[in-house]
Design an enzyme around this catalytic site. Structure first.
Site, PDB file in Angstrom:
ATOM      1  N   GLY A   1       1.778   3.843 -97.033  1.00 31.30           N
ATOM      2  CA  GLY A   1       0.323   3.816 -96.881  1.00 31.30           C
ATOM      3  C   GLY A   1      -0.151   4.338 -95.530  1.00 31.30           C
TER       4      GLY A   1
ATOM      5  N   ALA B   1       3.286   0.939 -90.989  1.00 27.02           N
ATOM      6  CA  ALA B   1       4.440   0.859 -91.916  1.00 27.02           C
ATOM      7  C   ALA B   1       4.006   0.708 -93.372  1.00 27.02           C
ATOM      8  CB  ALA B   1       5.363  -0.288 -91.520  1.00 27.02           C
TER       9      ALA B   1
ATOM     10  N   LYS C   1       3.622  -6.725 -87.352  1.00 28.55           N
ATOM     11  CA  LYS C   1       3.965  -6.324 -88.727  1.00 28.55           C
ATOM     12  C   LYS C   1       3.981  -4.807 -88.841  1.00 28.55           C
ATOM     13  CE  LYS C   1       4.241 -10.455 -90.569  1.00 28.55           C
ATOM     14  NZ  LYS C   1       5.547 -10.960 -91.015  1.00 28.55           N
ATOM     15  N   ARG C   2       4.219  -4.158 -87.732  1.00 31.34           N
ATOM     16  CA  ARG C   2       4.231  -2.684 -87.679  1.00 31.34           C
ATOM     17  C   ARG C   2       2.939  -2.106 -88.268  1.00 31.34           C
ATOM     18  NH1 ARG C   2       7.777  -4.592 -85.035  1.00 31.34           N
ATOM     19  NH2 ARG C   2      10.006  -4.126 -85.169  1.00 31.34           N
TER      20      ARG C   2
ATOM     21  N   GLU D   1       8.499   4.163-101.046  1.00 31.12           N
ATOM     22  CA  GLU D   1       8.153   3.223-102.119  1.00 31.12           C
ATOM     23  C   GLU D   1       9.173   3.176-103.247  1.00 31.12           C
ATOM     24  OE1 GLU D   1       6.101   5.253-100.599  1.00 31.12           O
ATOM     25  OE2 GLU D   1       4.201   4.255-100.148  1.00 31.12           O
TER      26      GLU D   1
ATOM     27  N   LEU E   1       1.582  -0.284 -96.858  1.00 29.46           N
ATOM     28  CA  LEU E   1       1.028  -1.477 -97.514  1.00 29.46           C
ATOM     29  C   LEU E   1       1.821  -2.716 -97.109  1.00 29.46           C
ATOM     30  CD1 LEU E   1      -0.733  -2.550-100.071  1.00 29.46           C
ATOM     31  CD2 LEU E   1       1.429  -2.308-101.295  1.00 29.46           C
TER      32      LEU E   1
ATOM     33  N   GLU F   1      -0.513   7.814 -96.106  1.00 27.48           N
ATOM     34  CA  GLU F   1      -1.648   8.048 -97.015  1.00 27.48           C
ATOM     35  C   GLU F   1      -2.979   7.952 -96.265  1.00 27.48           C
ATOM     36  OE1 GLU F   1      -0.135   5.095 -99.767  1.00 27.48           O
ATOM     37  OE2 GLU F   1       0.047   6.647-101.309  1.00 27.48           O
TER      38      GLU F   1
ATOM     39  N   GLY G   1       0.689   4.322-104.072  1.00 30.46           N
ATOM     40  CA  GLY G   1      -0.603   4.203-104.762  1.00 30.46           C
ATOM     41  C   GLY G   1      -1.819   4.400-103.883  1.00 30.46           C
TER      42      GLY G   1
HETATM   43  N1  COA Z   1       4.778  -4.894 -95.068  1.00 29.46           N
HETATM   44  C1  COA Z   1       4.888  -6.123 -94.558  1.00 29.46           C
HETATM   45  N2  COA Z   1       5.571  -6.422 -93.449  1.00 29.46           N
HETATM   46  C2  COA Z   1       6.184  -5.400 -92.843  1.00 29.46           C
HETATM   47  C3  COA Z   1       6.118  -4.078 -93.312  1.00 29.46           C
HETATM   48  C4  COA Z   1       5.376  -3.843 -94.473  1.00 29.46           C
HETATM   49  N3  COA Z   1       5.216  -2.610 -94.980  1.00 29.46           N
HETATM   50  N4  COA Z   1       6.852  -3.294 -92.493  1.00 29.46           N
HETATM   51  C5  COA Z   1       7.332  -4.091 -91.517  1.00 29.46           C
HETATM   52  N5  COA Z   1       6.930  -5.351 -91.751  1.00 29.46           N
HETATM   53  C6  COA Z   1       7.232  -6.554 -90.949  1.00 29.46           C
HETATM   54  C7  COA Z   1       8.638  -7.067 -91.184  1.00 29.46           C
HETATM   55  O1  COA Z   1       8.666  -7.882 -92.333  1.00 29.46           O
HETATM   56  C8  COA Z   1       8.850  -7.854 -89.909  1.00 29.46           C
HETATM   57  O2  COA Z   1       8.145  -9.066 -90.014  1.00 29.46           O
HETATM   58  P1  COA Z   1       8.812 -10.441 -89.450  1.00 29.46           P
HETATM   59  O3  COA Z   1       9.041 -10.185 -87.986  1.00 29.46           O
HETATM   60  O4  COA Z   1       7.784 -11.481 -89.727  1.00 29.46           O
HETATM   61  O5  COA Z   1      10.082 -10.590 -90.224  1.00 29.46           O
HETATM   62  C9  COA Z   1       8.125  -7.008 -88.882  1.00 29.46           C
HETATM   63  O6  COA Z   1       7.185  -6.195 -89.587  1.00 29.46           O
HETATM   64  C10 COA Z   1       9.036  -6.065 -88.135  1.00 29.46           C
HETATM   65  O7  COA Z   1       9.782  -5.358 -89.090  1.00 29.46           O
HETATM   66  P2  COA Z   1      11.340  -5.084 -88.919  1.00 29.46           P
HETATM   67  O8  COA Z   1      11.887  -4.668 -90.238  1.00 29.46           O
HETATM   68  O9  COA Z   1      11.971  -6.247 -88.235  1.00 29.46           O
HETATM   69  O10 COA Z   1      11.259  -3.878 -87.895  1.00 29.46           O
HETATM   70  P3  COA Z   1      12.181  -2.629 -87.794  1.00 29.46           P
HETATM   71  O11 COA Z   1      11.613  -1.833 -86.674  1.00 29.46           O
HETATM   72  O12 COA Z   1      13.615  -3.010 -87.742  1.00 29.46           O
HETATM   73  O13 COA Z   1      11.982  -1.818 -89.182  1.00 29.46           O
HETATM   74  C11 COA Z   1      10.703  -0.792 -90.965  1.00 29.46           C
HETATM   75  C12 COA Z   1      10.714  -1.373 -89.548  1.00 29.46           C
HETATM   76  C13 COA Z   1       9.298  -0.248 -91.200  1.00 29.46           C
HETATM   77  C14 COA Z   1      11.687   0.338 -91.121  1.00 29.46           C
HETATM   78  C15 COA Z   1      11.021  -1.875 -91.975  1.00 29.46           C
HETATM   79  O14 COA Z   1      10.292  -3.051 -91.666  1.00 29.46           O
HETATM   80  C16 COA Z   1      10.629  -1.463 -93.368  1.00 29.46           C
HETATM   81  O15 COA Z   1      11.414  -0.793 -94.056  1.00 29.46           O
HETATM   82  N6  COA Z   1       9.401  -1.833 -93.802  1.00 29.46           N
HETATM   83  C17 COA Z   1       8.919  -1.471 -95.102  1.00 29.46           C
HETATM   84  C18 COA Z   1       8.304  -0.089 -95.096  1.00 29.46           C
HETATM   85  C19 COA Z   1       7.844   0.289 -96.486  1.00 29.46           C
HETATM   86  O16 COA Z   1       8.587   0.260 -97.444  1.00 29.46           O
HETATM   87  N7  COA Z   1       6.546   0.659 -96.579  1.00 29.46           N
HETATM   88  C20 COA Z   1       5.948   1.039 -97.813  1.00 29.46           C
HETATM   89  C21 COA Z   1       5.349  -0.146 -98.443  1.00 29.46           C
HETATM   90  S1  COA Z   1       4.871   0.152-100.128  1.00 29.46           S
END
Ligand code: COA
Length: 281
Positions: free
Chosen positions: A136, A89, A52-53, A159, A91, A139, A167
Site C-alpha cells: 500500500g 510498509a 509500525k513502519r 501481498e 496496509l 500504491e 487492493g
Molecule cells: N502491517 C502491520 N504491522 C506492520 C507492517 C504491516 N504492513 N509492517 C511492519 N509492521 C510492524 C511489525 O509487525 C512490527 O511490529 P511490532 O514491533 O509490534 O512487532 C513493526 O512494524 C516492525 O516490523 P519488523 O518486521 O520488526 O521490522 P523489520 O524492519 O525487521 O521488517 C518489514 C519490516 C516491512 C520487512 C516486515 O515487517 C514486513 O514484511 N511487513 C509486512 C509488509 C507487507 O507485507 N506489506 C503489505 C501488506 S498487504
C-alpha cells in the site's frame, strides 16, 4: 502569496486530526498517525506510525481521504512523507485477520477513494520515498504527482506471500507507471526493487542521497506553489485522463484545457505582465 493570520480549526467526521493554523510557518496539525504541517502554502503530510513502519490502518486511510477532500484553504501543494527511516510498509496486516470478502472489498474501495482524492484532487502532491515503499505504500506513492526517492528506498508488492491481491490501486496505477508486464512480475516474484532500478522504471522521478529527499521535495513544492492553482489542478486532472483517450479525443480535450486555463484571471494577469515588461501589447 499571503496568508491571513487566522485560527482555523479542522474537525472532520472523526476528530482524529485537527488543524489549528495560527500563523505562517507553524505546525498546524498533529494527530496520532497523520501529521499535517502547513508552511507557505505547502502542507507536509507525514504518515506517522514509525513503530509500525508507517503501516496504514483504517483510520489513517480515512484521515488521508478527509484531508484531500477538504484541505486547508491556504494549501497550494502537498508533500507526503513517512516518519522515521521508511515511507510505508503498506496496509496494516493486523486488520486482515478480522476481514471477510465483503470487508476486504470495502477496505480496497476505501483505499481507492483516498488515492483517487490524491491523484485527482485539486492539489499537486510530491512524495518523499525512503526505506520501505511496500504494498500500500507503493500504491499511495503511485497516486502522487512528483516522486522523489532517497537511495535507501526500495519497492515491493509482497501481498502474494499472504495469498492476497494488492487492493489499493497497484494493478491500475503501478501497471500504468512501469507497464502491466513488469507489474505482474513485481507481484508474482514479490522481489525488492532497489532505488536505482525504481528510478529507471519510473517509480521515482528524482533520486537523491540519504536524508536529502525532503529538501528536494520542498524545492519542487515551492516551485509548484508559485503556479496558478487552476493551472496546477488542470494539469494533474487532465493529463492522466487524456493519456487514456484516443489521440483525436485527447487532442480535442487538450484544446479545451488550454482554452479554460487561458481564460483564467491568473493567466490573463501573467500574460499581460510578461508582455508589459517587454513592451509588448
Ligand atoms: N502491517 C502491520 N504491522 C506492520 C507492517 C504491516 N504492513 N509492517 C511492519 N509492521 C510492524 C511489525 O509487525 C512490527 O511490529 P511490532 O514491533 O509490534 O512487532 C513493526 O512494524 C516492525 O516490523 P519488523 O518486521 O520488526 O521490522 P523489520 O524492519 O525487521 O521488517 C518489514 C519490516 C516491512 C520487512 C516486515 O515487517 C514486513 O514484511 N511487513 C509486512 C509488509 C507487507 O507485507 N506489506 C503489505 C501488506 S498487504
Amino acid at each position: 502569496m499571503s496568508l491571513p493570520i487566522a485560527i482555523e480549526v479542522y474537525s472532520k467526521r472523526r476528530p482524529s486530526y485537527s488543524c489549528r493554523q495560527i500563523e505562517w510557518e507553524e505546525i498546524v496539525s498533529k494527530s496520532s498517525s497523520l501529521s499535517v504541517e502547513l508552511t507557505d502554502g505547502i502542507a507536509i503530510l507525514t504518515l506517522d506510525r514509525p513503530d509500525k513502519r508507517n503501516a496504514v490502518d483504517g483510520p489513517l486511510i480515512a484521515d488521508i481521504e478527509d484531508f484531500f477532500s477538504d484541505p486547508p484553504e491556504a494549501t497550494r501543494v502537498v508533500v507526503l512523507t513517512g516518519a522515521g527511516d521508511h515511507f510505508c510498509a503498506g496496509l496494516d496486516i493486523a486488520e486482515l485477520k478480522v476481514m471477510g470478502a465483503a470487508e476486504a472489498q470495502a477496505t480496497s474501495r476505501a483505499w481507492h477513494r483516498a488515492t483517487e482524492k490524491i491523484q485527482f484532487g485539486a492539489l499537486p502532491v510530491v512524495a518523499v520515498m525512503k526505506g520501505m515503499v511496500l504494498g500500500g505504500g507503493l500504491e499511495i506513492a503511485a497516486s502522487t504527482h512528483v516522486r522523489v526517492a532517497e537511495t535507501s528506498a526500495f519497492y515491493q508488492l509482497p501481498e502474494v506471500g499472504l495469498g492476497i491481491f494488492p487492493g489499493g490501486g497497484a494493478s491500475a496505477r503501478v501497471s500504468r507507471i512501469i507497464g502491466a508486464g513488469r507489474a505482474v512480475e513485481m507481484m508474482l516474484t514479490a522481489r525488492r526493487i532497489p532505488a536505482d532500478e525504481g528510478q529507471t522504471l519510473g517509480l521515482s522521478h528524482h533520486l537523491v542521497g540519504g536524508g536529502e529527499g525532503l529538501n528536494k521535495a520542498m524545492e519542487f513544492a515551492g516551485r509548484i506553489a508559485k503556479n496558478p492553482p487552476f493551472a496546477n489542478t488542470t494539469i494533474i486532472n487532465a493529463v492522466p485522463r487524456i493519456a487514456e483517450m484516443s489521440i483525436s479525443d485527447g487532442l480535442f480535450s487538450e484544446s479545451l484545457a488550454t482554452a479554460l486555463t487561458q481564460l483564467s484571471d491568473e493567466a490573463q494577469v501573467r500574460v499581460k505582465g510578461f508582455l508589459d515588461k517587454r513592451g509588448g501589447s
